[in-house]
Design an enzyme around this catalytic site. Structure first.
Site, PDB file in Angstrom:
ATOM      1  N   GLU A  21      13.294  -5.301  -1.833  1.00 45.79           N
ATOM      2  CA  GLU A  21      11.912  -5.185  -1.327  1.00 45.79           C
ATOM      3  C   GLU A  21      11.522  -6.502  -0.683  1.00 45.79           C
ATOM      4  O   GLU A  21      11.636  -7.543  -1.308  1.00 45.79           O
ATOM      5  CB  GLU A  21      10.921  -4.959  -2.468  1.00 45.79           C
ATOM      6  CG  GLU A  21      11.154  -3.754  -3.321  1.00 45.79           C
ATOM      7  CD  GLU A  21      10.401  -3.906  -4.641  1.00 45.79           C
ATOM      8  OE1 GLU A  21       9.180  -4.112  -4.621  1.00 45.79           O
ATOM      9  OE2 GLU A  21      11.050  -3.840  -5.687  1.00 45.79           O
ATOM     10  N   ARG A  44      11.250   2.688   2.104  1.00 45.01           N
ATOM     11  CA  ARG A  44       9.791   2.797   1.956  1.00 45.01           C
ATOM     12  C   ARG A  44       9.137   1.687   2.771  1.00 45.01           C
ATOM     13  O   ARG A  44       9.504   0.510   2.667  1.00 45.01           O
ATOM     14  CB  ARG A  44       9.425   2.640   0.483  1.00 45.01           C
ATOM     15  CG  ARG A  44       7.943   2.748   0.191  1.00 45.01           C
ATOM     16  CD  ARG A  44       7.684   2.501  -1.298  1.00 45.01           C
ATOM     17  NE  ARG A  44       6.273   2.588  -1.612  1.00 45.01           N
ATOM     18  CZ  ARG A  44       5.710   2.051  -2.700  1.00 45.01           C
ATOM     19  NH1 ARG A  44       6.462   1.403  -3.574  1.00 45.01           N
ATOM     20  NH2 ARG A  44       4.421   2.148  -2.914  1.00 45.01           N
ATOM     21  N   TYR A  68       5.397   0.152   3.589  1.00 44.90           N
ATOM     22  CA  TYR A  68       3.997   0.279   3.172  1.00 44.90           C
ATOM     23  C   TYR A  68       3.223  -1.013   3.245  1.00 44.90           C
ATOM     24  O   TYR A  68       3.763  -2.095   3.463  1.00 44.90           O
ATOM     25  CB  TYR A  68       3.898   0.923   1.805  1.00 44.90           C
ATOM     26  CG  TYR A  68       4.406   0.134   0.613  1.00 44.90           C
ATOM     27  CD1 TYR A  68       5.756  -0.136   0.460  1.00 44.90           C
ATOM     28  CD2 TYR A  68       3.528  -0.297  -0.374  1.00 44.90           C
ATOM     29  CE1 TYR A  68       6.214  -0.824  -0.650  1.00 44.90           C
ATOM     30  CE2 TYR A  68       3.980  -0.981  -1.488  1.00 44.90           C
ATOM     31  CZ  TYR A  68       5.331  -1.245  -1.615  1.00 44.90           C
ATOM     32  OH  TYR A  68       5.788  -1.919  -2.707  1.00 44.90           O
ATOM     33  N   ASP A 105       0.960  -3.275   1.176  1.00 43.39           N
ATOM     34  CA  ASP A 105       0.635  -3.580  -0.206  1.00 43.39           C
ATOM     35  C   ASP A 105      -0.748  -4.231  -0.255  1.00 43.39           C
ATOM     36  O   ASP A 105      -1.260  -4.686   0.763  1.00 43.39           O
ATOM     37  CB  ASP A 105       1.707  -4.546  -0.761  1.00 43.39           C
ATOM     38  CG  ASP A 105       1.868  -4.426  -2.259  1.00 43.39           C
ATOM     39  OD1 ASP A 105       1.062  -3.714  -2.884  1.00 43.39           O
ATOM     40  OD2 ASP A 105       2.792  -5.052  -2.798  1.00 43.39           O
ATOM     41  N   GLU A 114       5.234  -4.351   3.594  1.00 40.23           N
ATOM     42  CA  GLU A 114       6.440  -4.423   2.762  1.00 40.23           C
ATOM     43  C   GLU A 114       7.439  -3.354   3.197  1.00 40.23           C
ATOM     44  O   GLU A 114       7.070  -2.247   3.564  1.00 40.23           O
ATOM     45  CB  GLU A 114       6.067  -4.227   1.285  1.00 40.23           C
ATOM     46  CG  GLU A 114       7.296  -4.229   0.377  1.00 40.23           C
ATOM     47  CD  GLU A 114       6.992  -4.369  -1.109  1.00 40.23           C
ATOM     48  OE1 GLU A 114       6.025  -5.072  -1.459  1.00 40.23           O
ATOM     49  OE2 GLU A 114       7.727  -3.768  -1.899  1.00 40.23           O
ATOM     50  N   THR A 116      14.233  -1.353   0.953  1.00 36.71           N
ATOM     51  CA  THR A 116      15.414  -0.604   1.401  1.00 36.71           C
ATOM     52  C   THR A 116      15.662   0.571   0.469  1.00 36.71           C
ATOM     53  O   THR A 116      15.294   0.537  -0.710  1.00 36.71           O
ATOM     54  CB  THR A 116      16.704  -1.437   1.383  1.00 36.71           C
ATOM     55  OG1 THR A 116      17.095  -1.665   0.014  1.00 36.71           O
ATOM     56  CG2 THR A 116      16.556  -2.756   2.111  1.00 36.71           C
ATOM     57  N   TRP A 154      10.865   7.746  -4.733  1.00 35.06           N
ATOM     58  CA  TRP A 154      12.255   7.428  -5.058  1.00 35.06           C
ATOM     59  C   TRP A 154      12.955   8.584  -5.781  1.00 35.06           C
ATOM     60  O   TRP A 154      14.159   8.774  -5.618  1.00 35.06           O
ATOM     61  CB  TRP A 154      12.349   6.147  -5.895  1.00 35.06           C
ATOM     62  CG  TRP A 154      11.799   4.955  -5.169  1.00 35.06           C
ATOM     63  CD1 TRP A 154      10.679   4.248  -5.486  1.00 35.06           C
ATOM     64  CD2 TRP A 154      12.318   4.346  -3.975  1.00 35.06           C
ATOM     65  NE1 TRP A 154      10.470   3.250  -4.566  1.00 35.06           N
ATOM     66  CE2 TRP A 154      11.462   3.276  -3.637  1.00 35.06           C
ATOM     67  CE3 TRP A 154      13.425   4.590  -3.155  1.00 35.06           C
ATOM     68  CZ2 TRP A 154      11.676   2.459  -2.529  1.00 35.06           C
ATOM     69  CZ3 TRP A 154      13.637   3.774  -2.045  1.00 35.06           C
ATOM     70  CH2 TRP A 154      12.778   2.742  -1.740  1.00 35.06           C
TER      71      TRP A 154
HETATM   72  N1  LIG Z   1      17.186   3.581 -10.068  1.00 38.42           N
HETATM   73  C1  LIG Z   1      17.146   2.502  -9.318  1.00 38.42           C
HETATM   74  N2  LIG Z   1      17.824   1.382  -9.650  1.00 38.42           N
HETATM   75  C2  LIG Z   1      17.754   0.270  -8.896  1.00 38.42           C
HETATM   76  N3  LIG Z   1      17.033   0.190  -7.773  1.00 38.42           N
HETATM   77  C3  LIG Z   1      16.336   1.260  -7.399  1.00 38.42           C
HETATM   78  C4  LIG Z   1      16.362   2.472  -8.135  1.00 38.42           C
HETATM   79  N4  LIG Z   1      15.579   3.377  -7.513  1.00 38.42           N
HETATM   80  C5  LIG Z   1      15.073   2.759  -6.447  1.00 38.42           C
HETATM   81  N5  LIG Z   1      15.523   1.483  -6.369  1.00 38.42           N
HETATM   82  C6  LIG Z   1      15.183   0.453  -5.398  1.00 38.42           C
HETATM   83  O1  LIG Z   1      14.045  -0.217  -5.926  1.00 38.42           O
HETATM   84  C7  LIG Z   1      13.140  -0.586  -4.884  1.00 38.42           C
HETATM   85  C8  LIG Z   1      11.784  -0.026  -5.235  1.00 38.42           C
HETATM   86  O2  LIG Z   1      10.856  -0.476  -4.303  1.00 38.42           O
HETATM   87  P1  LIG Z   1       9.284  -0.356  -4.517  1.00 38.42           P
HETATM   88  O3  LIG Z   1       8.630  -1.281  -3.563  1.00 38.42           O
HETATM   89  O4  LIG Z   1       8.864   1.058  -4.500  1.00 38.42           O
HETATM   90  O5  LIG Z   1       9.211  -1.005  -5.965  1.00 38.42           O
HETATM   91  P2  LIG Z   1       8.281  -0.896  -7.186  1.00 38.42           P
HETATM   92  O6  LIG Z   1       8.545  -2.127  -7.942  1.00 38.42           O
HETATM   93  O7  LIG Z   1       8.522   0.381  -7.890  1.00 38.42           O
HETATM   94  O8  LIG Z   1       6.858  -0.807  -6.609  1.00 38.42           O
HETATM   95  P3  LIG Z   1       5.770  -1.840  -6.112  1.00 38.42           P
HETATM   96  O9  LIG Z   1       6.411  -2.755  -5.138  1.00 38.42           O
HETATM   97  O10 LIG Z   1       4.761  -0.929  -5.515  1.00 38.42           O
HETATM   98  O11 LIG Z   1       5.306  -2.562  -7.344  1.00 38.42           O
HETATM   99  C9  LIG Z   1      13.742  -0.048  -3.611  1.00 38.42           C
HETATM  100  O12 LIG Z   1      14.380  -1.068  -2.884  1.00 38.42           O
HETATM  101  C10 LIG Z   1      14.754   1.002  -4.083  1.00 38.42           C
HETATM  102  O13 LIG Z   1      15.848   1.156  -3.221  1.00 38.42           O
HETATM  103 MG   LIG Z   2       7.626  -3.041  -3.853  1.00 37.72          MG
END
Ligand SMILES: Nc1ncnc2c1ncn2[C@@H]1O[C@H](COP(=O)(O)OP(=O)(O)OP(=O)(O)O)[C@@H](O)[C@H]1O
Ligand SMILES: [Mg+2]
EC number: 6.3.1.19
Length: 464
Positions: A9, A54, A56, A58, A64, A67, A417
């Site tokens: 991210e 994703r 978006y 933030d 952000e 991948t 996800w």
């Molecule tokens: N099961 C998994 N194990 C490891 N990585 C994962 C898994 N599922 C998704 N990901 C990766 O984790 C990341 C999640 O990104 P996202 O920005 O949605 O994170 P978040 O920490 O859930 O949310 P936020 O940034 O809104 O706090 C992506 O890069 C995705 O590819």
């Molecule tokens: Mg994130």
């Protein structure tokens, strides 16, 4: 875990300035302009793309890009670089709209970690780990590795000492870390975040959330971040008895390591002794050699060793064209010498920001790349393809298929996800809780439904 998925991210810094450098738009307004085509396409500033990433906005107007899940670290680098290009195109489109409106304004997106106002942005790594395994043991072993890996994968930069002089460091982000482990991401900014959101079957998996990384421009640096951390995780997961490398104070150490360009100053350890950043890295590298497979992982070990030797010996000849911190060290050193500036000069700060600008016309990193002074490992076409093409060997493949079909056929959908769903009344969500799943009958059925629904719909205009 022999096969692991991971994702990166990246939060981008955003500034909108006039030709004379003064601020043209507040970040909120600039972000709104940037995301206009995204919102027009997805009715939201939080969307999943055809490459299953994703995109978006933030809180705090941080664009952000996260991948999709990758199980190959060069694929991850390609997906990450594709994200830079997607955002660079959105910024270029926004600039054109602003110009058409008669506004003197240009949006700059910076893939960096700290801006001149002291704001910090993240570059968070995510690694799938086994829930049953060693999760409680992980931080103890992982922390010394993460504290010291900045000597390999730091982005480099300048901090100002209390007496006002500038000093080059491996990572500016190190000064913005406040805790070793915590479940909060923003307020206390831990090295490892323990929020339990596996994005997968919670009985089998956890997602390790590493907050400490620098936003890296060099493909070699980004690749090393994931490839070395993956190997270290494998060493820990293997259950072998491990050397006790715990540090006395992780946060004091991370700041000290950032400032020690020799990598060889003593760092107090928890057991009352001392170690050095180079020693900790060498220890993990030697352990990684015990679990690394033939082929690509041997190359990872070689590159890791070369990077470590550049610190140990002070011979930067390889590092200065491959690793972000060393490329930047040489660059700011040369510019400061030529212009007779101290490293704390505003011109050097601007050079550092421009290094991380993602617009081809403004990015110092990309200019160095074009001159062969920074690495281009991935084929150009591979990065271009990753803008449209999700990784094929993880569940991202399924998400990519659904988003692509839904966009082509003009069918409203929401995905995240783990879930794929159409937004019509009564539509059943399809859950994909296995990050390794690449085919699923329920997804085939969903794709057939999308095609049937969209048979008569006109194709939508291609988004950014
Ligand atoms: N099961 C998994 N194990 C490891 N990585 C994962 C898994 N599922 C998704 N990901 C990766 O984790 C990341 C999640 O990104 P996202 O920005 O949605 O994170 P978040 O920490 O859930 O949310 P936020 O940034 O809104 O706090 C992506 O890069 C995705 O590819
Ligand atoms: Mg994130």
């Amino acid at each position: 875990m022999m096969r692991r998925v991971g994702g990166l991210e990246t939060e981008f810094g955003l500034v909108c300035v006039r030709a004379d450098g003064s601020r043209a738009l507040e970040p909120e307004a600039a972000a709104r302009e940037l995301f206009r085509p995204v919102v027009a396409m997805g009715r939201s500033s939080n969307v999943f793309l055809r490459n299953a990433a994703r995109l978006y906005l933030d809180v705090g107007s941080h664009p952000e890009y996260a991948t999709a899940e990758c199980d190959d670290w060069w694929e991850l680098v390609a997906q990450d670089r594709a994200g830079e290009r997607i955002f660079a195109d959105l910024a270029a489109q926004a600039d054109r709209r602003l110009a058409d409106d008669g506004q003197d304004a240009r949006i700059h997106l910076l893939k960096n970690n700290v801006d001149s106002a002291g704001n910090a942005f993240g570059s968070h790594e995510n690694y799938l780990v086994d829930r049953r395994g060693e999760f409680t043991r992980l931080p103890r072993y992982l922390l010394p590795f993460l504290v010291t890996r900045q000597i390999i994968t730091g982005a480099g930069g300048v901090v100002t000492d209390p007496d006002g002089t500038g000093r080059f460091v491996f990572s500016r982000r190190s000064d913005h870390m406040w805790e070793a482990i915590s479940s909060a991401t923003t307020r206390t900014r831990p090295i490892i975040n323990t929020r339990d959101e596996p994005h997968g079957d919670p009985t089998r998996f956890r997602r390790l959330h590493v907050i400490v990384g620098d936003s890296t421009m060099s493909e070699v640096s980004t690749h090393l971040r994931f490839a070395t951390t993956d190997l270290v995780l494998r060493v820990i997961e293997s259950g072998r008895s491990l050397p006790e490398l715990a540090l006395h104070d992780d946060i004091a150490a991370i700041r000290a390591v950032a400032r020690d360009l020799t990598g060889q100053q003593p760092i107090p350890t928890a057991n009352g002794g001392s170690t050095t950043a180079v020693q900790v890295q060498q220890r993990w590298l030697d352990l990684a050699a015990e679990v690394a497979q033939e082929g690509e992982e041997q190359q990872v070990l070689e590159t890791w060793q070369k990077a470590l030797d550049a610190v140990r010996t002070g011979d930067r000849s390889w590092a200065a064209t491959h690793l972000d911190w060393a490329i930047k060290e040489q660059l700011v050193g040369q510019v400061a010498a030529r212009l007779g500036l101290d490293l704390s000069a505003p011109e050097i700060e601007r050079l550092d920001l421009a290094y991380h600008d993602i617009a081809p016309a403004h990015s110092v990193f990309q200019a160095l790349q074009r001159r062969g002074l920074a690495p281009s490992v991935l084929q150009e076409q591979r990065v271009e393809d990753a803008r449209e093409q999700a990784p094929r060997t993880t569940r991202a493949h399924l998400r990519g298929q659904v988003v692509t079909a839904a966009q082509q056929h003009g069918v409203d959908h929401v995905v995240d996800w783990t879930t794929l769903r159409l937004t019509r009344p009564g539509a059943m969500p399809v859950q994909v809780l296995d990050p390794f799943a690449t085919s699923l009958p329920a997804v085939d059925a969903l794709l057939a439904e999308i095609r049937a629904l969209g048979a008569d719909a006109p194709p939508p205009a291609p988004p950014a």
